[in-house]
Design a protein around this motif. Structure first.
Motif, PDB file in Angstrom:
ATOM      1  N   SER A 136     -80.437  43.544 -32.840  1.00  0.00           N
ATOM      2  CA  SER A 136     -81.797  43.973 -33.077  1.00  0.00           C
ATOM      3  C   SER A 136     -82.715  43.108 -33.726  1.00  0.00           C
ATOM      4  O   SER A 136     -82.267  42.075 -34.173  1.00  0.00           O
ATOM      5  N   LYS A 137     -83.721  43.449 -33.530  1.00  0.00           N
ATOM      6  CA  LYS A 137     -84.739  42.512 -34.188  1.00  0.00           C
ATOM      7  C   LYS A 137     -85.927  43.315 -35.039  1.00  0.00           C
ATOM      8  O   LYS A 137     -86.054  44.398 -35.108  1.00  0.00           O
ATOM      9  N   ILE A 138     -86.236  42.274 -36.097  1.00  0.00           N
ATOM     10  CA  ILE A 138     -87.322  42.801 -36.751  1.00  0.00           C
ATOM     11  C   ILE A 138     -88.379  41.986 -37.233  1.00  0.00           C
ATOM     12  O   ILE A 138     -88.444  40.788 -36.955  1.00  0.00           O
ATOM     13  N   GLY A 139     -89.643  42.484 -36.813  1.00  0.00           N
ATOM     14  CA  GLY A 139     -90.946  41.758 -37.014  1.00  0.00           C
ATOM     15  C   GLY A 139     -91.058  40.935 -38.447  1.00  0.00           C
ATOM     16  O   GLY A 139     -90.727  41.846 -39.364  1.00  0.00           O
ATOM     17  N   GLY A 140     -91.647  40.002 -38.511  1.00  0.00           N
ATOM     18  CA  GLY A 140     -92.085  39.634 -39.892  1.00  0.00           C
ATOM     19  C   GLY A 140     -93.392  38.650 -39.233  1.00  0.00           C
ATOM     20  O   GLY A 140     -93.944  38.272 -38.341  1.00  0.00           O
ATOM     21  N   VAL A 141     -93.546  37.671 -40.594  1.00  0.00           N
ATOM     22  CA  VAL A 141     -94.749  36.861 -40.626  1.00  0.00           C
ATOM     23  C   VAL A 141     -94.208  35.679 -41.060  1.00  0.00           C
ATOM     24  O   VAL A 141     -93.694  35.480 -42.305  1.00  0.00           O
ATOM     25  N   LEU A 142     -94.653  34.262 -40.315  1.00  0.00           N
ATOM     26  CA  LEU A 142     -94.111  33.129 -41.198  1.00  0.00           C
ATOM     27  C   LEU A 142     -95.212  32.682 -42.214  1.00  0.00           C
ATOM     28  O   LEU A 142     -96.345  32.888 -42.063  1.00  0.00           O
ATOM     29  N   GLY A 143     -94.805  32.627 -43.475  1.00  0.00           N
ATOM     30  CA  GLY A 143     -95.506  32.672 -44.506  1.00  0.00           C
ATOM     31  C   GLY A 143     -96.331  31.428 -44.721  1.00  0.00           C
ATOM     32  O   GLY A 143     -96.103  30.358 -44.271  1.00  0.00           O
TER      33      GLY A 143
ATOM     34  N   ALA B  71     -90.094  26.746 -45.541  1.00  0.00           N
ATOM     35  CA  ALA B  71     -90.743  27.921 -44.670  1.00  0.00           C
ATOM     36  C   ALA B  71     -90.354  29.080 -45.135  1.00  0.00           C
ATOM     37  O   ALA B  71     -89.099  29.277 -45.332  1.00  0.00           O
ATOM     38  N   ARG B  72     -91.063  30.329 -45.146  1.00  0.00           N
ATOM     39  CA  ARG B  72     -90.800  31.418 -45.570  1.00  0.00           C
ATOM     40  C   ARG B  72     -91.134  32.527 -44.671  1.00  0.00           C
ATOM     41  O   ARG B  72     -92.098  32.548 -44.223  1.00  0.00           O
ATOM     42  N   VAL B  73     -90.281  33.706 -44.532  1.00  0.00           N
ATOM     43  CA  VAL B  73     -90.839  34.744 -43.765  1.00  0.00           C
ATOM     44  C   VAL B  73     -90.959  35.960 -44.529  1.00  0.00           C
ATOM     45  O   VAL B  73     -90.112  36.268 -45.323  1.00  0.00           O
ATOM     46  N   TYR B  74     -91.955  36.648 -44.388  1.00  0.00           N
ATOM     47  CA  TYR B  74     -92.260  38.062 -44.918  1.00  0.00           C
ATOM     48  C   TYR B  74     -92.090  39.347 -43.989  1.00  0.00           C
ATOM     49  O   TYR B  74     -92.513  39.281 -42.968  1.00  0.00           O
ATOM     50  N   VAL B  75     -91.011  40.174 -44.469  1.00  0.00           N
ATOM     51  CA  VAL B  75     -90.686  41.288 -43.569  1.00  0.00           C
ATOM     52  C   VAL B  75     -90.995  42.491 -44.097  1.00  0.00           C
ATOM     53  O   VAL B  75     -90.626  43.540 -43.629  1.00  0.00           O
ATOM     54  N   GLY B  76     -92.266  42.603 -44.916  1.00  0.00           N
ATOM     55  CA  GLY B  76     -92.623  43.679 -45.441  1.00  0.00           C
ATOM     56  C   GLY B  76     -91.854  44.386 -46.750  1.00  0.00           C
ATOM     57  O   GLY B  76     -92.141  45.471 -46.903  1.00  0.00           O
ATOM     58  N   THR B  77     -90.913  43.713 -47.253  1.00  0.00           N
ATOM     59  CA  THR B  77     -90.073  44.147 -48.474  1.00  0.00           C
ATOM     60  C   THR B  77     -90.706  43.578 -49.787  1.00  0.00           C
ATOM     61  O   THR B  77     -91.276  42.393 -49.693  1.00  0.00           O
TER      62      THR B  77
ATOM     63  N   ALA C  72     -79.486  38.815 -43.030  1.00  0.00           N
ATOM     64  CA  ALA C  72     -78.621  38.058 -43.622  1.00  0.00           C
ATOM     65  C   ALA C  72     -78.868  36.565 -43.428  1.00  0.00           C
ATOM     66  O   ALA C  72     -79.397  36.538 -42.377  1.00  0.00           O
ATOM     67  N   PRO C  73     -78.508  36.007 -44.181  1.00  0.00           N
ATOM     68  CA  PRO C  73     -78.416  34.212 -44.206  1.00  0.00           C
ATOM     69  C   PRO C  73     -77.706  34.050 -42.836  1.00  0.00           C
ATOM     70  O   PRO C  73     -76.618  34.643 -42.468  1.00  0.00           O
ATOM     71  N   GLY C  74     -78.110  32.967 -42.131  1.00  0.00           N
ATOM     72  CA  GLY C  74     -77.437  32.971 -40.750  1.00  0.00           C
ATOM     73  C   GLY C  74     -78.101  33.637 -39.737  1.00  0.00           C
ATOM     74  O   GLY C  74     -77.849  33.377 -38.448  1.00  0.00           O
ATOM     75  N   ASP C  75     -78.885  34.502 -39.781  1.00  0.00           N
ATOM     76  CA  ASP C  75     -79.743  35.334 -38.827  1.00  0.00           C
ATOM     77  C   ASP C  75     -80.666  34.324 -38.529  1.00  0.00           C
ATOM     78  O   ASP C  75     -80.935  33.283 -38.976  1.00  0.00           O
ATOM     79  N   PHE C  76     -81.368  34.585 -37.203  1.00  0.00           N
ATOM     80  CA  PHE C  76     -82.214  33.530 -36.563  1.00  0.00           C
ATOM     81  C   PHE C  76     -83.711  34.089 -36.379  1.00  0.00           C
ATOM     82  O   PHE C  76     -83.892  35.407 -36.369  1.00  0.00           O
ATOM     83  N   VAL C  77     -84.776  33.172 -36.516  1.00  0.00           N
ATOM     84  CA  VAL C  77     -85.895  33.803 -36.630  1.00  0.00           C
ATOM     85  C   VAL C  77     -86.759  32.796 -35.431  1.00  0.00           C
ATOM     86  O   VAL C  77     -86.813  31.627 -35.209  1.00  0.00           O
ATOM     87  N   THR C  78     -87.548  33.759 -34.368  1.00  0.00           N
ATOM     88  CA  THR C  78     -88.234  32.992 -33.331  1.00  0.00           C
ATOM     89  C   THR C  78     -89.635  33.382 -33.262  1.00  0.00           C
ATOM     90  O   THR C  78     -90.078  34.400 -33.639  1.00  0.00           O
ATOM     91  N   VAL C  79     -90.408  32.624 -32.575  1.00  0.00           N
ATOM     92  CA  VAL C  79     -91.869  32.973 -32.450  1.00  0.00           C
ATOM     93  C   VAL C  79     -91.843  33.415 -31.046  1.00  0.00           C
ATOM     94  O   VAL C  79     -91.595  33.082 -30.082  1.00  0.00           O
ATOM     95  N   PRO C  80     -92.334  34.647 -31.134  1.00  0.00           N
ATOM     96  CA  PRO C  80     -92.518  35.822 -29.828  1.00  0.00           C
ATOM     97  C   PRO C  80     -93.203  35.074 -28.772  1.00  0.00           C
ATOM     98  O   PRO C  80     -94.413  34.482 -29.154  1.00  0.00           O
ATOM     99  N   LYS C  81     -93.176  35.278 -27.499  1.00  0.00           N
ATOM    100  CA  LYS C  81     -93.667  34.649 -26.404  1.00  0.00           C
ATOM    101  C   LYS C  81     -93.920  35.744 -25.428  1.00  0.00           C
ATOM    102  O   LYS C  81     -92.830  36.404 -25.227  1.00  0.00           O
ATOM    103  N   GLU C  82     -94.864  36.005 -24.745  1.00  0.00           N
ATOM    104  CA  GLU C  82     -95.095  36.813 -23.675  1.00  0.00           C
ATOM    105  C   GLU C  82     -95.857  36.465 -22.514  1.00  0.00           C
ATOM    106  O   GLU C  82     -96.843  35.617 -22.656  1.00  0.00           O
ATOM    107  N   TYR C  83     -95.290  36.501 -21.324  1.00  0.00           N
ATOM    108  CA  TYR C  83     -95.948  36.130 -20.100  1.00  0.00           C
ATOM    109  C   TYR C  83     -96.902  37.088 -19.837  1.00  0.00           C
ATOM    110  O   TYR C  83     -96.784  38.290 -19.947  1.00  0.00           O
ATOM    111  N   ARG C  84     -98.199  36.541 -19.355  1.00  0.00           N
ATOM    112  CA  ARG C  84     -99.253  37.452 -18.961  1.00  0.00           C
ATOM    113  C   ARG C  84     -99.823  37.203 -17.765  1.00  0.00           C
ATOM    114  O   ARG C  84    -100.228  36.020 -17.428  1.00  0.00           O
ATOM    115  N   ASP C  85     -99.833  37.976 -16.642  1.00  0.00           N
ATOM    116  CA  ASP C  85    -100.741  37.616 -15.406  1.00  0.00           C
ATOM    117  C   ASP C  85    -102.175  37.703 -15.617  1.00  0.00           C
ATOM    118  O   ASP C  85    -102.594  38.486 -16.415  1.00  0.00           O
TER     119      ASP C  85
END
Length: 144
Positions: A64-71, A94-100, A112-125
């Protein structure tokens, strides 16, 4: 080479350009701080200073995925702060805020440590045969 369908190739056959490569803009969670933020390590070929304040996705081990913001750098409130222009000027992790608000709250979300974080991308016509997508890079121009 990638082939779609089994029809004959002629001047009317539609063509699709696909651009893909292995590097990715991402991070690995190294620790959860007492205030609930994630301390992350840069992975791939991205430059963190370009993504500060942007949305990210935390990819948990269960899929599963959870949204956050790169601080944004904490020292931004101090006199003389300058926006980081190179990766070498990013002397803070670098730090990520997830609303907690606490480590416990973040852990209860299953992060948990070891989880990964990516920058979302979206294709748009766009109009006609044009498209847009976050983080298209130099390979797009080469492929086109």
């Amino acid at each position: 080479m990638l082939h779609f369908g089994d029809g004959k190739k002629d001047a009317k056959t539609p063509r699709i350009a696909i651009v893909a490569h292995m590097d990715e803009i991402g991070y690995e969670v190294k620790k959860i701080e007492d205030d609930g933020r994630l301390q992350v390590e840069v992975l791939g070929g991205g430059y963190t200073q370009y993504f500060l304040g942007h949305a990210v996705l935390v990819h948990k081990k269960d899929g599963s995925k959870i949204g956050g913001v790169l601080g944004i750098a904490e020292r931004r409130e101090k006199a003389g702060f300058e926006w980081p222009m190179t990766s070498r000027s990013m002397d803070e992790p670098a730090r990520v805020y997830v609303g907690t608000q606490s480590k416990k709250e973040t852990e209860e979300m299953g992060i948990a440590p070891g989880d990964f974080v990516t920058v979302p991308k979206e294709y748009r016509d766009l109009l006609g045969t044009r498209a847009n997508g976050r983080s298209f890079d130099d390979r797009v121009g080469c492929a086109a």
